[in-house]
Design a protein around this motif. Structure first.
Motif, PDB file in Angstrom:
ATOM      1  N   GLN A 151       2.070   1.337  -2.178  1.00 48.84           N
ATOM      2  CA  GLN A 151       3.386   0.840  -1.803  1.00 48.84           C
ATOM      3  C   GLN A 151       3.220  -0.185  -0.680  1.00 48.84           C
ATOM      4  O   GLN A 151       2.328  -0.061   0.163  1.00 48.84           O
ATOM      5  N   ILE A 152       4.063  -1.195  -0.648  1.00 44.67           N
ATOM      6  CA  ILE A 152       3.936  -2.282   0.322  1.00 44.67           C
ATOM      7  C   ILE A 152       3.949  -1.768   1.757  1.00 44.67           C
ATOM      8  O   ILE A 152       3.194  -2.231   2.589  1.00 44.67           O
ATOM      9  N   ARG A 153       4.750  -0.798   2.078  1.00 44.24           N
ATOM     10  CA  ARG A 153       4.802  -0.274   3.444  1.00 44.24           C
ATOM     11  C   ARG A 153       3.683   0.721   3.742  1.00 44.24           C
ATOM     12  O   ARG A 153       3.622   1.275   4.819  1.00 44.24           O
ATOM     13  N   LEU A 154       2.807   0.957   2.770  1.00 42.82           N
ATOM     14  CA  LEU A 154       1.725   1.925   2.945  1.00 42.82           C
ATOM     15  C   LEU A 154       0.366   1.264   2.764  1.00 42.82           C
ATOM     16  O   LEU A 154      -0.552   1.849   2.189  1.00 42.82           O
ATOM     17  N   GLU A 155       0.214   0.030   3.269  1.00 46.32           N
ATOM     18  CA  GLU A 155      -1.044  -0.692   3.091  1.00 46.32           C
ATOM     19  C   GLU A 155      -2.240   0.063   3.669  1.00 46.32           C
ATOM     20  O   GLU A 155      -3.381  -0.198   3.321  1.00 46.32           O
ATOM     21  N   ASN A 156      -1.991   1.012   4.557  1.00 43.87           N
ATOM     22  CA  ASN A 156      -3.072   1.797   5.154  1.00 43.87           C
ATOM     23  C   ASN A 156      -3.350   3.076   4.381  1.00 43.87           C
ATOM     24  O   ASN A 156      -4.119   3.913   4.832  1.00 43.87           O
ATOM     25  N   GLY A 157      -2.763   3.228   3.218  1.00 44.48           N
ATOM     26  CA  GLY A 157      -2.983   4.385   2.370  1.00 44.48           C
ATOM     27  C   GLY A 157      -1.731   5.234   2.322  1.00 44.48           C
ATOM     28  O   GLY A 157      -0.827   5.048   3.119  1.00 44.48           O
ATOM     29  N   PRO A 158      -1.632   6.154   1.386  1.00 43.51           N
ATOM     30  CA  PRO A 158      -2.623   6.443   0.353  1.00 43.51           C
ATOM     31  C   PRO A 158      -2.642   5.378  -0.743  1.00 43.51           C
ATOM     32  O   PRO A 158      -1.739   4.562  -0.838  1.00 43.51           O
ATOM     33  N   THR A 159      -3.691   5.422  -1.544  1.00 43.05           N
ATOM     34  CA  THR A 159      -3.864   4.491  -2.658  1.00 43.05           C
ATOM     35  C   THR A 159      -3.953   5.291  -3.957  1.00 43.05           C
ATOM     36  O   THR A 159      -4.710   6.262  -4.033  1.00 43.05           O
ATOM     37  N   ASN A 160      -3.182   4.897  -4.954  1.00 44.75           N
ATOM     38  CA  ASN A 160      -3.287   5.494  -6.286  1.00 44.75           C
ATOM     39  C   ASN A 160      -4.493   4.854  -6.970  1.00 44.75           C
ATOM     40  O   ASN A 160      -4.592   3.627  -7.025  1.00 44.75           O
ATOM     41  N   GLY A 171       7.910  -5.142  -7.525  1.00 46.49           N
ATOM     42  CA  GLY A 171       8.887  -4.498  -6.648  1.00 46.49           C
ATOM     43  C   GLY A 171       8.254  -4.247  -5.291  1.00 46.49           C
ATOM     44  O   GLY A 171       7.779  -5.166  -4.635  1.00 46.49           O
ATOM     45  N   GLN A 172       8.192  -2.996  -4.885  1.00 50.82           N
ATOM     46  CA  GLN A 172       7.596  -2.613  -3.599  1.00 50.82           C
ATOM     47  C   GLN A 172       6.167  -2.089  -3.765  1.00 50.82           C
ATOM     48  O   GLN A 172       5.637  -1.432  -2.879  1.00 50.82           O
ATOM     49  N   THR A 173       5.529  -2.383  -4.910  1.00 49.73           N
ATOM     50  CA  THR A 173       4.196  -1.879  -5.213  1.00 49.73           C
ATOM     51  C   THR A 173       3.204  -3.029  -5.356  1.00 49.73           C
ATOM     52  O   THR A 173       3.504  -4.045  -5.960  1.00 49.73           O
ATOM     53  N   LEU A 174       2.015  -2.848  -4.791  1.00 44.64           N
ATOM     54  CA  LEU A 174       0.907  -3.787  -4.976  1.00 44.64           C
ATOM     55  C   LEU A 174      -0.044  -3.173  -5.998  1.00 44.64           C
ATOM     56  O   LEU A 174      -0.386  -1.995  -5.899  1.00 44.64           O
ATOM     57  N   GLY A 186       8.576  16.898 -11.574  1.00 41.02           N
ATOM     58  CA  GLY A 186       9.402  16.159 -12.526  1.00 41.02           C
ATOM     59  C   GLY A 186       8.618  15.228 -13.428  1.00 41.02           C
ATOM     60  O   GLY A 186       9.147  14.759 -14.429  1.00 41.02           O
ATOM     61  N   ASN A 187       7.346  14.930 -13.075  1.00 41.52           N
ATOM     62  CA  ASN A 187       6.513  14.074 -13.920  1.00 41.52           C
ATOM     63  C   ASN A 187       5.751  14.926 -14.916  1.00 41.52           C
ATOM     64  O   ASN A 187       5.369  16.054 -14.613  1.00 41.52           O
ATOM     65  N   ASN A 188       5.481  14.384 -16.091  1.00 41.42           N
ATOM     66  CA  ASN A 188       4.680  15.088 -17.088  1.00 41.42           C
ATOM     67  C   ASN A 188       3.286  14.468 -17.194  1.00 41.42           C
ATOM     68  O   ASN A 188       2.659  14.539 -18.245  1.00 41.42           O
ATOM     69  N   PHE A 189       2.816  13.856 -16.102  1.00 37.80           N
ATOM     70  CA  PHE A 189       1.487  13.251 -16.049  1.00 37.80           C
ATOM     71  C   PHE A 189       0.914  13.434 -14.652  1.00 37.80           C
ATOM     72  O   PHE A 189       1.654  13.703 -13.701  1.00 37.80           O
ATOM     73  N   SER A 190      -0.396  13.307 -14.557  1.00 33.58           N
ATOM     74  CA  SER A 190      -1.085  13.454 -13.270  1.00 33.58           C
ATOM     75  C   SER A 190      -1.624  12.115 -12.813  1.00 33.58           C
ATOM     76  O   SER A 190      -1.859  11.216 -13.619  1.00 33.58           O
ATOM     77  N   GLU A 191      -1.818  11.982 -11.499  1.00 35.75           N
ATOM     78  CA  GLU A 191      -2.393  10.782 -10.903  1.00 35.75           C
ATOM     79  C   GLU A 191      -3.458  11.191  -9.894  1.00 35.75           C
ATOM     80  O   GLU A 191      -3.397  12.280  -9.330  1.00 35.75           O
ATOM     81  N   TYR A 192      -4.406  10.281  -9.672  1.00 41.29           N
ATOM     82  CA  TYR A 192      -5.417  10.481  -8.635  1.00 41.29           C
ATOM     83  C   TYR A 192      -5.050   9.624  -7.425  1.00 41.29           C
ATOM     84  O   TYR A 192      -4.673   8.465  -7.573  1.00 41.29           O
ATOM     85  N   HIS A 193      -5.188  10.203  -6.227  1.00 38.61           N
ATOM     86  CA  HIS A 193      -4.874   9.512  -4.978  1.00 38.61           C
ATOM     87  C   HIS A 193      -6.022   9.683  -3.988  1.00 38.61           C
ATOM     88  O   HIS A 193      -6.723  10.696  -4.011  1.00 38.61           O
ATOM     89  N   VAL A 194      -6.191   8.690  -3.128  1.00 37.51           N
ATOM     90  CA  VAL A 194      -7.091   8.805  -1.976  1.00 37.51           C
ATOM     91  C   VAL A 194      -6.296   8.413  -0.732  1.00 37.51           C
ATOM     92  O   VAL A 194      -5.304   7.700  -0.828  1.00 37.51           O
ATOM     93  N   ASP A 195      -6.734   8.864   0.432  1.00 39.93           N
ATOM     94  CA  ASP A 195      -6.056   8.514   1.678  1.00 39.93           C
ATOM     95  C   ASP A 195      -6.476   7.147   2.199  1.00 39.93           C
ATOM     96  O   ASP A 195      -5.838   6.605   3.091  1.00 39.93           O
ATOM     97  N   ASP A 196      -7.544   6.587   1.640  1.00 37.06           N
ATOM     98  CA  ASP A 196      -8.054   5.290   2.096  1.00 37.06           C
ATOM     99  C   ASP A 196      -7.089   4.158   1.758  1.00 37.06           C
ATOM    100  O   ASP A 196      -6.392   4.206   0.743  1.00 37.06           O
ATOM    101  N   PRO A 197      -7.094   3.098   2.577  1.00 42.68           N
ATOM    102  CA  PRO A 197      -6.319   1.907   2.229  1.00 42.68           C
ATOM    103  C   PRO A 197      -6.963   1.178   1.049  1.00 42.68           C
ATOM    104  O   PRO A 197      -8.159   1.352   0.776  1.00 42.68           O
ATOM    105  N   PRO A 198      -6.195   0.352   0.336  1.00 47.46           N
ATOM    106  CA  PRO A 198      -6.733  -0.350  -0.837  1.00 47.46           C
ATOM    107  C   PRO A 198      -7.999  -1.155  -0.552  1.00 47.46           C
ATOM    108  O   PRO A 198      -8.905  -1.189  -1.384  1.00 47.46           O
ATOM    109  N   ARG A 199      -8.104  -1.781   0.623  1.00 47.88           N
ATOM    110  CA  ARG A 199      -9.285  -2.596   0.925  1.00 47.88           C
ATOM    111  C   ARG A 199     -10.566  -1.762   0.880  1.00 47.88           C
ATOM    112  O   ARG A 199     -11.575  -2.183   0.321  1.00 47.88           O
ATOM    113  N   LEU A 200     -10.524  -0.545   1.433  1.00 48.88           N
ATOM    114  CA  LEU A 200     -11.713   0.313   1.392  1.00 48.88           C
ATOM    115  C   LEU A 200     -12.012   0.774  -0.032  1.00 48.88           C
ATOM    116  O   LEU A 200     -13.178   0.863  -0.426  1.00 48.88           O
ATOM    117  N   VAL A 201     -10.964   1.057  -0.803  1.00 51.03           N
ATOM    118  CA  VAL A 201     -11.156   1.451  -2.201  1.00 51.03           C
ATOM    119  C   VAL A 201     -11.795   0.310  -2.980  1.00 51.03           C
ATOM    120  O   VAL A 201     -12.753   0.511  -3.740  1.00 51.03           O
TER     121      VAL A 201
END
Length: 86
Positions: A9-18, A74-77, A41-56
């Protein structure tokens, strides 16, 4: 799998990262230290890390992935990465 999408998310550039969905390569998800979650409410799973996108992106480059394109939705990179299989 040669293609991969990561996002934040744009306001979460420091993580988490999907970093993946339920069909992502488990070895890559383990390398990134990702945790698999299912949001209420979702019928699917996602993987997340706490790292910002640059480190990923740095970590993925070390194992052969390269960025093909990046965009804002929208508000997603979102970054699309590719790894040669040869």
């Amino acid at each position: 799998m040669p293609y991969m999408l990561i996002s934040t998310q744009i306001r979460l550039e420091n993580g988490p990262t999907n970093v993946g969905d339920e069909y992502s390569d488990p070895a890559v998800m383990n390398y990134l230290g990702a945790r698999k979650t299912t949001m209420l409410g979702n019928n699917f799973s996602e993987y997340h890390v706490d790292d910002p996108p640059r480190l990923v992106l740095d970590k993925l480059e070390k194992i052969g992935f390269r960025v093909l394109t990046m965009t804002g939705v929208g508000q997603t990179l979102v970054w699309c990465l590719y790894k040669d299989t040869e």
